[in-house]
Design an enzyme around this catalytic site. Sequence first.
Site, PDB file in Angstrom:
ATOM      1  N   HIS A 230       0.809  -1.216   0.000  1.00 33.23           N
ATOM      2  CA  HIS A 230       0.000   0.000   0.000  1.00 33.23           C
ATOM      3  C   HIS A 230       0.843   1.268   0.000  1.00 33.23           C
ATOM      4  O   HIS A 230       0.415   2.318   0.484  1.00 33.23           O
ATOM      5  CB  HIS A 230      -0.942   0.011   1.214  1.00 33.23           C
ATOM      6  CG  HIS A 230      -1.919  -1.122   1.218  1.00 33.23           C
ATOM      7  ND1 HIS A 230      -2.649  -1.480   2.338  1.00 33.23           N
ATOM      8  CD2 HIS A 230      -2.294  -1.980   0.240  1.00 33.23           C
ATOM      9  CE1 HIS A 230      -3.423  -2.503   2.046  1.00 33.23           C
ATOM     10  NE2 HIS A 230      -3.227  -2.827   0.781  1.00 33.23           N
ATOM     11  N   GLU A 260      -3.484  -6.564  -9.539  1.00 33.07           N
ATOM     12  CA  GLU A 260      -2.127  -6.295  -9.063  1.00 33.07           C
ATOM     13  C   GLU A 260      -1.169  -7.234  -9.797  1.00 33.07           C
ATOM     14  O   GLU A 260      -1.409  -8.441  -9.882  1.00 33.07           O
ATOM     15  CB  GLU A 260      -2.041  -6.491  -7.548  1.00 33.07           C
ATOM     16  CG  GLU A 260      -3.009  -5.577  -6.788  1.00 33.07           C
ATOM     17  CD  GLU A 260      -3.047  -5.829  -5.291  1.00 33.07           C
ATOM     18  OE1 GLU A 260      -2.167  -6.571  -4.797  1.00 33.07           O
ATOM     19  OE2 GLU A 260      -3.955  -5.305  -4.630  1.00 33.07           O
ATOM     20  N   GLU A 356      -3.612 -13.466  -3.732  1.00 27.12           N
ATOM     21  CA  GLU A 356      -2.605 -12.427  -3.930  1.00 27.12           C
ATOM     22  C   GLU A 356      -1.365 -12.646  -3.068  1.00 27.12           C
ATOM     23  O   GLU A 356      -1.091 -11.868  -2.148  1.00 27.12           O
ATOM     24  CB  GLU A 356      -3.201 -11.047  -3.674  1.00 27.12           C
ATOM     25  CG  GLU A 356      -3.986 -10.898  -2.372  1.00 27.12           C
ATOM     26  CD  GLU A 356      -4.504  -9.482  -2.177  1.00 27.12           C
ATOM     27  OE1 GLU A 356      -3.692  -8.527  -2.248  1.00 27.12           O
ATOM     28  OE2 GLU A 356      -5.710  -9.321  -1.954  1.00 27.12           O
TER      29      GLU A 356
END
Length: 399
Positions: A230, A260, A356
């Site tokens: 982030h 992503e 992820e």
Amino acid sequence: MDRPEFYRFHQGEKTLPFADAEYEARLTKLRAHMAAEGIDACVFTSMHCIAYYSGFLYCAFGRPYALAVTASESVTFSAGIDAAQPWRRGYGDNITYTDWARNNYWRAIRSVTGTGQTIGYEADHLTLAQKALLDEFLSPKASVDVAAASMRQRMHKSDAEVALIKAGAQVADVGGYAIKDAIKVGAREIDVAMAGRNAMELEIAKRFPDAEYRDTWVWFQSGINTDGAHNPVTARKLEAGDILSLNTFPMISGYYTALERTLFVETVDAASLKIWEANVAAHEYGMSLLKPGASCAEVTEKINVFFAECDLLQYRSFGYGHSFGVLSHYYGREAGLELREDIDTVLEPGMVISMEPMLTIPEGQPGAGGYREHDILVITEDSNENITGYPYGPDFNVV
């Protein structure tokens, strides 16, 4: 002048993300829980619960908002600064409270819930100060936390929700391709991020001409900035051989999706390629595990074993995936559906979850940087459906 504590200001036509039947179905399930628990009225205060049950996504700006649900009513409560927009964008009734006297917000809520009732509230959102005011103005005979029950309901997506999430995933792919096209030596992170964001905003407006547009964003990181998932965008300029992290986040009517990917500028060295390929292998293995009957903890443990056998588990930085729906970086984590060791939720058809895996190799070591792939999957009756289309891995993402 007689200044009211609250009033109704309704003008224009209602425009909602879903059909009325969708909201009625959600409220029906909620009311069944209320009846089973002896709850007379629920007072929701979070952005995610209000949006889920009404369609209205508020902008607080220091003001409180609410949704009260009783056996027969569903009413949002908004500040006068918003005029009729909350009514136009919300299912059910809307009451505007004024700021001409402190706590008119609670007086407005009381006009719907009454006093001396059993009140459901969100213990994970309502502040201590606001809970004290709830007790003062509503005088409940009992207060019941409904946050977990609402979260469990939100974790199971309707067909209409899945359709919207699929559209969001396709928009995220549009942003990904725009980002790839903008990557070149000398480009700044911010320039590349803006290309992806603008492409997604335009795509959302094309697909959803009646929606409100807000909060779509991109995190595009390069070099050392890839070490955290982030990390904000900077003005760092891309260099040949840089590791990159592409992260697109379109927001459609409160629903968040994501893409992503790991990329490299022009070339990838052997050490980095080895780690990247290992993370891709973990990603593919993890996606194969997301089936009905598997628990979040079991999936996590199997991927942990895979990384341990590669001598990479020590570089894992967070859980392997999470639920998708009404949520964003501002609100609404469905924490009961995360791929972590301490979550025992069992996957069921209709859930939507990401895979992820991320590895962060510290600076100074071969292959330094953050590696992350991310696909969104819908759990089906016997397996899963991957709704992310942008390719992952070295064959496509060495730019």
